[in-house]
Design a protein around this motif. Structure first.
Motif, short mmCIF file in Angstrom:
data_model
loop_
_atom_site.label_atom_id
_atom_site.label_comp_id
_atom_site.label_asym_id
_atom_site.label_seq_id
_atom_site.Cartn_x
_atom_site.Cartn_y
_atom_site.Cartn_z
N MET A 1 60.38 33.85 36.73
CA MET A 1 59.26 33.96 37.55
C MET A 1 58.04 34.86 37.13
N ILE A 2 58.42 35.99 36.43
CA ILE A 2 57.60 36.93 36.10
C ILE A 2 56.90 36.10 34.99
N ALA A 3 57.24 35.64 34.31
CA ALA A 3 56.68 35.06 32.89
C ALA A 3 55.77 34.01 33.53
N LEU A 4 56.18 33.05 34.63
CA LEU A 4 55.27 32.08 35.14
C LEU A 4 54.11 32.51 35.61
N PHE A 5 54.13 33.54 36.38
CA PHE A 5 53.00 34.34 37.18
C PHE A 5 52.17 34.94 36.17
#
Length: 94
Positions: free
Chosen positions: A1-5
């Motif tokens: 999720m962090i990478a996507l954000f």
């Protein structure tokens, strides 16, 4: 999720100032103040990440030296893991 954000943040960063300008176009003084505040925030975050990176590098390097002296296998791996985990406030300290 962090990478996507993170990907979305980097994609939208290019258009951020124009979107803000469209929102506050009627008051140029307000846009100037907002732009100054955002620049200060950006500088503070960049400085924090720079200092955090230097501290993490130093911690990883010193850990590597200690691991080599003690004779721990895969000292480079553990030092690199310490470097990475140092960016996570609660886990890195442990």
């Amino acid at each position: 999720m962090i990478a996507l954000f993170t990907i979305f943040i980097f994609i939208e960063e290019r258009n951020f100032k124009s979107k803000i300008r469209q929102l506050i176009d009627k008051n140029p003084e307000r846009f100037s103040k907002l732009n100054t505040t955002l620049s200060k925030i950006e500088w503070s975050i960049a400085r924090y990440l720079g200092i955090k990176t230097i501290v993490s590098l130093l911690t990883g390097f010193l850990s590597f030296v200690v691991f080599k002296i003690v004779g721990i296998h895969y000292a480079v791996f553990w030092a690199f893991l310490i470097f990475l985990l140092n960016f996570i406030p609660t886990i890195g300290s442990l």
